[in-house]
Design a protein around this motif. Structure first.
Motif, mmCIF file in Angstrom:
data_model
loop_
_atom_site.group_PDB
_atom_site.id
_atom_site.type_symbol
_atom_site.label_atom_id
_atom_site.label_comp_id
_atom_site.label_asym_id
_atom_site.label_seq_id
_atom_site.Cartn_x
_atom_site.Cartn_y
_atom_site.Cartn_z
ATOM 1 N N MET A 18 0.869 -1.175 0.081
ATOM 2 C CA MET A 18 -0.063 0.002 0.033
ATOM 3 C C MET A 18 0.828 1.263 -0.099
ATOM 4 N N GLU A 19 1.932 1.031 0.605
ATOM 5 C CA GLU A 19 2.808 2.127 0.888
ATOM 6 C C GLU A 19 3.518 2.708 -0.635
ATOM 7 N N ASN A 20 3.815 1.486 -1.238
ATOM 8 C CA ASN A 20 4.358 1.431 -2.364
ATOM 9 C C ASN A 20 3.430 2.376 -3.277
ATOM 10 N N ASN A 21 2.121 2.198 -3.249
ATOM 11 C CA ASN A 21 1.251 2.763 -4.084
ATOM 12 C C ASN A 21 1.199 4.256 -3.947
ATOM 13 N N ALA A 22 1.275 4.520 -2.618
ATOM 14 C CA ALA A 22 1.515 6.015 -2.368
ATOM 15 C C ALA A 22 2.474 6.892 -2.781
ATOM 16 N N THR A 23 3.743 6.238 -2.638
ATOM 17 C CA THR A 23 5.006 6.719 -3.232
ATOM 18 C C THR A 23 4.895 7.002 -4.584
ATOM 19 N N THR A 24 4.240 5.862 -5.147
ATOM 20 C CA THR A 24 4.365 6.026 -6.817
ATOM 21 C C THR A 24 3.267 7.219 -7.090
ATOM 22 N N ILE A 25 2.264 7.405 -6.428
ATOM 23 C CA ILE A 25 1.277 8.548 -6.671
ATOM 24 C C ILE A 25 1.865 9.859 -6.208
ATOM 25 N N GLU A 26 2.671 9.966 -5.416
ATOM 26 C CA GLU A 26 3.573 11.042 -4.849
ATOM 27 C C GLU A 26 4.357 11.648 -5.936
ATOM 28 N N MET A 27 4.915 10.524 -6.568
ATOM 29 C CA MET A 27 5.927 10.707 -7.623
ATOM 30 C C MET A 27 5.505 11.196 -8.906
ATOM 31 N N LEU A 28 4.291 10.719 -9.268
ATOM 32 C CA LEU A 28 3.503 11.015 -10.385
ATOM 33 C C LEU A 28 3.252 12.657 -10.152
ATOM 34 N N PHE A 29 2.398 12.789 -9.007
ATOM 35 C CA PHE A 29 2.243 14.160 -8.707
ATOM 36 C C PHE A 29 3.462 15.128 -8.831
ATOM 37 N N GLU A 30 4.675 14.783 -8.293
ATOM 38 C CA GLU A 30 5.677 15.695 -8.434
ATOM 39 C C GLU A 30 6.123 15.961 -9.802
ATOM 40 N N LYS A 31 6.207 14.749 -10.339
ATOM 41 C CA LYS A 31 6.411 14.876 -11.975
ATOM 42 C C LYS A 31 5.668 15.807 -12.924
ATOM 43 N N ALA A 32 4.401 15.613 -12.402
ATOM 44 C CA ALA A 32 3.438 16.482 -13.207
ATOM 45 C C ALA A 32 3.437 18.024 -12.585
ATOM 46 N N GLU A 33 3.745 18.210 -11.585
ATOM 47 C CA GLU A 33 4.108 19.791 -10.891
ATOM 48 C C GLU A 33 5.356 20.000 -11.685
ATOM 49 N N ASP A 34 6.319 19.422 -11.754
ATOM 50 C CA ASP A 34 7.530 19.996 -12.509
ATOM 51 C C ASP A 34 7.212 20.016 -13.825
ATOM 52 N N TYR A 35 6.554 19.369 -14.448
ATOM 53 C CA TYR A 35 6.312 19.347 -15.971
ATOM 54 C C TYR A 35 5.328 20.689 -16.066
ATOM 55 N N THR A 36 4.457 21.053 -15.113
ATOM 56 C CA THR A 36 3.495 22.227 -15.338
ATOM 57 C C THR A 36 4.494 23.470 -15.133
ATOM 58 N N ARG A 37 5.204 23.264 -14.119
ATOM 59 C CA ARG A 37 6.096 24.629 -13.831
ATOM 60 C C ARG A 37 7.115 24.770 -15.096
ATOM 61 N N THR A 38 7.713 23.680 -15.640
ATOM 62 C CA THR A 38 8.574 23.942 -17.095
ATOM 63 C C THR A 38 7.732 24.442 -18.202
ATOM 64 N N THR A 39 6.508 23.856 -18.244
ATOM 65 C CA THR A 39 5.931 24.519 -19.463
ATOM 66 C C THR A 39 5.434 25.674 -19.085
ATOM 67 N N VAL A 40 5.183 26.309 -18.076
ATOM 68 C CA VAL A 40 4.581 27.696 -17.974
ATOM 69 C C VAL A 40 5.792 28.409 -17.968
ATOM 70 N N GLU A 41 6.995 28.220 -17.472
ATOM 71 C CA GLU A 41 8.473 28.953 -17.889
ATOM 72 C C GLU A 41 8.776 28.856 -19.208
ATOM 73 N N LEU A 42 8.432 27.772 -19.980
ATOM 74 C CA LEU A 42 8.753 27.918 -21.363
ATOM 75 C C LEU A 42 7.687 28.821 -22.200
ATOM 76 N N VAL A 43 6.717 28.890 -21.814
ATOM 77 C CA VAL A 43 5.450 29.856 -22.461
ATOM 78 C C VAL A 43 5.950 31.308 -22.230
ATOM 79 N N LYS A 44 6.515 31.451 -20.815
ATOM 80 C CA LYS A 44 6.993 32.812 -20.610
ATOM 81 C C LYS A 44 8.053 33.324 -21.527
ATOM 82 N N LEU A 45 8.955 32.391 -21.416
ATOM 83 C CA LEU A 45 10.176 32.568 -22.319
ATOM 84 C C LEU A 45 9.969 32.719 -23.686
ATOM 85 N N ASN A 46 9.029 31.787 -24.197
ATOM 86 C CA ASN A 46 8.827 32.335 -25.581
ATOM 87 C C ASN A 46 8.061 33.514 -25.964
ATOM 88 N N THR A 47 7.169 33.749 -24.998
ATOM 89 C CA THR A 47 6.518 35.113 -25.103
ATOM 90 C C THR A 47 7.351 36.411 -24.912
#
Length: 115
Positions: free
Chosen positions: A1-30
């Protein structure tokens, strides 16, 4: 069960990093596109100002010369100003075709240009 929780947390962290990177890329392109358009417009404006100064001096000389040929200096200025009045009427009639569309197309091409 703890393995699933860490996998979901890792998935959220990657999604958060991806969103930050995308927003930063849009800002720089603008910023890049805005700087490109503004620098192009300002360089064209600078060249236009120099050309206008040249044209002004040539027109004063032409007016004086025509006035000298006609015997009265102000006749030359009337003739040159009448020519500019006709040119302004033509520009007003064809302003969309000669001015608005080329400027709009220039800005669009600059904004959509791939690096």
């Amino acid at each position: 069960m703890e393995n699933n929780a860490t996998t979901i947390e890792m998935l959220f962290e990657k999604a958060e990093d991806y969103t930050r990177t995308t927003v930063e890329l849009v800002k720089l392109n603008t910023v890049d596109k805005t700087a490109d358009v503004l620098s192009s417009l300002l360089s064209r404006l600078t060249v236009s100002i120099v050309f206008v100064m040249f044209a002004l001096l040539v027109n004063i000389g032409l007016s004086l010369w025509i006035g000298e040929l006609l015997g009265k200096v102000y006749y030359g200025f009337f003739i040159v100003s009448s020519a500019y009045f006709l040119i302004s009427i033509m520009l007003y009639i064809y302003k969309d075709q000669w001015l608005k569309m080329p400027i709009s197309n220039f800005i669009i091409v600059k904004m959509l240009k791939k690096n």
